[in-house]
Design a protein around this motif. Structure first.
Motif, PDB file in Angstrom:
ATOM      1  N   PRO A   1       1.315  -1.247   0.411  1.00 11.09           N
ATOM      2  CA  PRO A   1      -0.235  -0.027  -0.001  1.00 11.09           C
ATOM      3  C   PRO A   1       0.912   1.332  -0.471  1.00 11.09           C
ATOM      4  CG  PRO A   1      -0.397  -1.096   1.828  1.00 11.09           C
ATOM      5  CD  PRO A   1       0.672  -2.231   1.262  1.00 11.09           C
TER       6      PRO A   1
ATOM      7  N   ALA B   1      -1.881  -1.005   8.719  1.00 11.86           N
ATOM      8  CA  ALA B   1      -2.222  -0.425   7.706  1.00 11.86           C
ATOM      9  C   ALA B   1      -3.307  -2.033   7.244  1.00 11.86           C
ATOM     10  CB  ALA B   1      -1.607  -0.447   5.602  1.00 11.86           C
ATOM     11  N   ALA B   2      -3.045  -2.921   7.595  1.00  7.41           N
ATOM     12  CA  ALA B   2      -3.921  -3.895   7.712  1.00  7.41           C
ATOM     13  C   ALA B   2      -4.869  -3.628   8.429  1.00  7.41           C
ATOM     14  CB  ALA B   2      -3.066  -5.680   7.216  1.00  7.41           C
TER      15      ALA B   2
ATOM     16  N   GLN C   1      -5.665  -1.698  10.073  1.00  7.90           N
ATOM     17  CA  GLN C   1      -6.996  -0.710   9.399  1.00  7.90           C
ATOM     18  C   GLN C   1      -8.226  -0.865   8.013  1.00  7.90           C
ATOM     19  OE1 GLN C   1      -5.112   2.786   8.488  1.00  7.90           O
ATOM     20  NE2 GLN C   1      -4.605   3.874   9.726  1.00  7.90           N
ATOM     21  N   ARG C   2      -7.508  -1.383   7.197  1.00  7.68           N
ATOM     22  CA  ARG C   2      -8.466  -2.148   6.365  1.00  7.68           C
ATOM     23  C   ARG C   2      -9.489  -3.095   6.843  1.00  7.68           C
ATOM     24  NH1 ARG C   2      -3.836  -2.833   1.871  1.00  7.68           N
ATOM     25  NH2 ARG C   2      -2.812  -4.295   3.569  1.00  7.68           N
ATOM     26  N   THR C   3      -9.240  -3.587   7.893  1.00  9.36           N
ATOM     27  CA  THR C   3      -9.882  -4.570   8.564  1.00  9.36           C
ATOM     28  C   THR C   3     -11.118  -4.278   9.106  1.00  9.36           C
ATOM     29  OG1 THR C   3      -8.460  -5.494  10.412  1.00  9.36           O
ATOM     30  CG2 THR C   3      -8.233  -6.776   8.647  1.00  9.36           C
TER      31      THR C   3
ATOM     32  N   GLN D   1     -12.484  -1.313   7.757  1.00  2.52           N
ATOM     33  CA  GLN D   1     -12.958  -0.786   7.179  1.00  2.52           C
ATOM     34  C   GLN D   1     -14.578  -1.447   7.002  1.00  2.52           C
ATOM     35  OE1 GLN D   1     -10.553   0.915   4.139  1.00  2.52           O
ATOM     36  NE2 GLN D   1      -9.796   2.540   5.575  1.00  2.52           N
TER      37      GLN D   1
ATOM     38  N   ALA E   1     -14.876  -5.629   0.830  1.00  4.28           N
ATOM     39  CA  ALA E   1     -14.595  -4.419   0.157  1.00  4.28           C
ATOM     40  C   ALA E   1     -16.061  -4.955  -0.594  1.00  4.28           C
ATOM     41  CB  ALA E   1     -13.647  -4.632  -0.630  1.00  4.28           C
TER      42      ALA E   1
END
Length: 101
Positions: A74, A86-87, A89-91, A93, A96
């Motif tokens: 990323p 970063a991972a 934060q994606r989880t 959110q 997708a």
């Protein structure tokens, strides 16, 4: 090889005439390295002229590294320190959205 006065005089004379070290060595009956060593110890040098070329030295601009479009990591977001953060934060959110056909 031991050098006598006659050989040293001949060495100086031939060198001043522009003979090569190989030619002088053949004439004196010694090796080229012996003749070159003696010339060095006698501090005999050729009258080399300084170079007449004056090359222009230009600075080369620094190239910035190009970013690859296929980069899998990323892009650095503000406040994200590591890949783990970063991972995480994606989880947080959520998943997708995917288009299912």
């Amino acid at each position: 090889m031991s050098w006598d006065d006659r050989e040293v005089a001949l060495l100086k004379e031939l060198w001043a005439l522009g003979h090569s070290a190989t030619q002088i060595a053949r004439r004196l009956g010694c090796s080229r390295n012996a003749a070159c060593g003696r010339l060095t110890r006698l501090d005999l040098k050729r009258g080399h002229k300084p170079s007449t070329a004056k090359p222009k030295i230009r600075s080369i601009p620094k190239q910035r590294p190009t970013l690859s479009a296929a980069c899998t990591r990323p892009a650095g977001k503000k406040g994200v320190e590591t890949l783990r953060e970063a991972a995480a934060q994606r989880t947080q959110q959520g998943p997708a959205l995917r288009h299912v056909s």
